[in-house]
Motif scaffolding. Structure first.
Motif, PDB file in Angstrom:
ATOM      1  N   UNK A 177     -45.914  -3.835  -3.383  1.00  0.00           N
ATOM      2  CA  UNK A 177     -45.940  -2.380  -3.236  1.00  0.00           C
ATOM      3  C   UNK A 177     -45.084  -1.700  -4.302  1.00  0.00           C
ATOM      4  N   UNK A 178     -43.963  -2.311  -4.658  1.00  0.00           N
ATOM      5  CA  UNK A 178     -43.131  -1.748  -5.721  1.00  0.00           C
ATOM      6  C   UNK A 178     -43.890  -1.737  -7.041  1.00  0.00           C
ATOM      7  N   UNK A 179     -44.485  -2.882  -7.379  1.00  0.00           N
ATOM      8  CA  UNK A 179     -45.244  -2.957  -8.629  1.00  0.00           C
ATOM      9  C   UNK A 179     -46.401  -1.951  -8.635  1.00  0.00           C
ATOM     10  N   UNK A 180     -47.043  -1.768  -7.474  1.00  0.00           N
ATOM     11  CA  UNK A 180     -48.136  -0.792  -7.388  1.00  0.00           C
ATOM     12  C   UNK A 180     -47.611   0.626  -7.623  1.00  0.00           C
ATOM     13  N   UNK A 181     -46.406   0.916  -7.123  1.00  0.00           N
ATOM     14  CA  UNK A 181     -45.828   2.245  -7.339  1.00  0.00           C
ATOM     15  C   UNK A 181     -45.520   2.469  -8.820  1.00  0.00           C
ATOM     16  N   UNK A 182     -45.140   1.403  -9.517  1.00  0.00           N
ATOM     17  CA  UNK A 182     -44.890   1.509 -10.954  1.00  0.00           C
ATOM     18  C   UNK A 182     -46.200   1.789 -11.689  1.00  0.00           C
ATOM     19  N   UNK A 183     -47.274   1.111 -11.278  1.00  0.00           N
ATOM     20  CA  UNK A 183     -48.593   1.379 -11.874  1.00  0.00           C
ATOM     21  C   UNK A 183     -48.964   2.850 -11.718  1.00  0.00           C
ATOM     22  N   UNK A 184     -48.741   3.388 -10.526  1.00  0.00           N
ATOM     23  CA  UNK A 184     -49.097   4.777 -10.242  1.00  0.00           C
ATOM     24  C   UNK A 184     -48.287   5.737 -11.096  1.00  0.00           C
ATOM     25  N   UNK A 185     -46.998   5.501 -11.201  1.00  0.00           N
ATOM     26  CA  UNK A 185     -46.129   6.379 -11.986  1.00  0.00           C
ATOM     27  C   UNK A 185     -46.430   6.268 -13.475  1.00  0.00           C
ATOM     28  N   UNK A 186     -46.781   5.065 -13.912  1.00  0.00           N
ATOM     29  CA  UNK A 186     -47.134   4.873 -15.319  1.00  0.00           C
ATOM     30  C   UNK A 186     -48.396   5.655 -15.658  1.00  0.00           C
ATOM     31  N   UNK A 187     -49.376   5.598 -14.771  1.00  0.00           N
ATOM     32  CA  UNK A 187     -50.625   6.335 -14.999  1.00  0.00           C
ATOM     33  C   UNK A 187     -50.368   7.835 -15.061  1.00  0.00           C
ATOM     34  N   UNK A 188     -49.473   8.327 -14.212  1.00  0.00           N
ATOM     35  CA  UNK A 188     -49.159   9.755 -14.215  1.00  0.00           C
ATOM     36  C   UNK A 188     -48.458  10.166 -15.505  1.00  0.00           C
ATOM     37  N   UNK A 189     -47.684   9.250 -16.080  1.00  0.00           N
ATOM     38  CA  UNK A 189     -46.919   9.563 -17.292  1.00  0.00           C
ATOM     39  C   UNK A 189     -47.751   9.448 -18.564  1.00  0.00           C
ATOM     40  N   UNK A 190     -48.923   8.813 -18.472  1.00  0.00           N
ATOM     41  CA  UNK A 190     -49.742   8.589 -19.671  1.00  0.00           C
ATOM     42  C   UNK A 190     -51.173   9.084 -19.476  1.00  0.00           C
ATOM     43  N   UNK A 191     -51.347  10.402 -19.391  1.00  0.00           N
ATOM     44  CA  UNK A 191     -52.720  10.929 -19.381  1.00  0.00           C
ATOM     45  C   UNK A 191     -53.373  10.638 -20.734  1.00  0.00           C
ATOM     46  N   UNK A 192     -54.698  10.617 -20.794  1.00  0.00           N
ATOM     47  CA  UNK A 192     -55.395  10.249 -22.041  1.00  0.00           C
ATOM     48  C   UNK A 192     -54.942  11.035 -23.262  1.00  0.00           C
ATOM     49  N   UNK A 193     -54.654  12.333 -23.082  1.00  0.00           N
ATOM     50  CA  UNK A 193     -54.292  13.136 -24.246  1.00  0.00           C
ATOM     51  C   UNK A 193     -52.947  12.737 -24.843  1.00  0.00           C
ATOM     52  N   UNK A 194     -52.107  12.072 -24.069  1.00  0.00           N
ATOM     53  CA  UNK A 194     -50.791  11.692 -24.603  1.00  0.00           C
ATOM     54  C   UNK A 194     -50.902  10.598 -25.656  1.00  0.00           C
ATOM     55  N   UNK A 195     -51.839   9.690 -25.471  1.00  0.00           N
ATOM     56  CA  UNK A 195     -51.906   8.548 -26.381  1.00  0.00           C
ATOM     57  C   UNK A 195     -53.149   8.562 -27.268  1.00  0.00           C
TER      58      UNK A 195
END
Length: 220
Positions: free
Chosen positions: A65-83
């Motif tokens: 569950x911790x790793x899944x929360x990191x996945x979720x936060x990472x996705x929120x921090x990297x929208x397509x336009x950022x990269x």
């Protein structure tokens, strides 16, 4: 721990997701235990008994569950336009460092989590694959052929080895980890270039359709 707002009557899945982000701060002191789970539940105003129901798989489930929360936060921090403007190597490097930064506040909990996962290699492999898949998707990868699998296998190895180096890194500003990751990414880019060089030319591959077409309409 990120701010978490739960509905008045959360489901077990909602509790599991919220607790996944909250448990590591407690696991630093109590390990990945029921004591850590109960302490995290109190920070979220959840009944500890209900919180335990969200983790029938115990400590390994808490880590998942911790790793899944990191996945979720990472996705929120990297929208397509950022990269969008980044080269692929820079995208992957940025995603790996962002993931490490998300782990940073709970570095000791990460150490104990890895020690537990060593005893569950199948689960460790699954979580490593999921992390790599998340990063490749955020980087814009859409491969569906064999490359889909080779990219994720390679990145899971790169991220896993970089994580181990980072956990023991005492250099200033993580200089040793930066150097290690740069070398690994260079290796990956060389490997990808080599794969492209040896990728079969579609025009030179055997094709039944093309053969039948030539038999029906022979070249003159």
């Amino acid at each position: 721990m990120p701010d978490t707002i739960l509905p008045p009557d959360p489901t077990l899945d909602e509790m599991r997701a919220a607790l996944g982000a909250a448990i590591p701060a407690q696991a630093v002191f109590d390990g990945w235990s029921n004591a850590a789970l109960e302490a995290a539940a109190k920070t979220l105003a959840l009944d500890p008994g209900h919180a335990r129901l969200a983790f029938p798989d115990g400590a390994i489930g808490m880590i998942d569950a911790w790793y899944a929360s990191i996945d979720t936060r990472l996705a929120a921090a990297f929208p397509p336009e950022r990269i969008a403007a980044m080269k692929i190597r820079d995208r992957i490097g940025a995603l790996i460092w962002a993931r490490l930064d998300l782990v940073r506040p709970d570095k000791q909990a990460a150490r104990t989590a890895l020690a537990l996962l060593v005893r569950h290699p199948a689960k460790a492999t699954k979580l490593g694959w999921r992390a790599a898949d998340t990063m490749w998707r955020l980087a814009g990868d859409t491969a569906t052929d064999l490359n889909h699998y080779t990219k994720r296998l390679t990145l899971s190895a790169v991220y896993g080895s970089t994580l181990l180096v980072w956990l023991d890194d005492e250099s200033e500003d993580d200089a040793d980890t930066h150097g290690f990751l740069d070398r690994r990414l260079a290796d990956v880019m060389r490997f990808e270039k080599l794969k492209r060089q040896f990728k079969p030319d579609p025009e030179r591959q055997f094709s039944v359709t093309r053969l039948l077409g030539r038999l029906r309409y022979p070249a003159t």
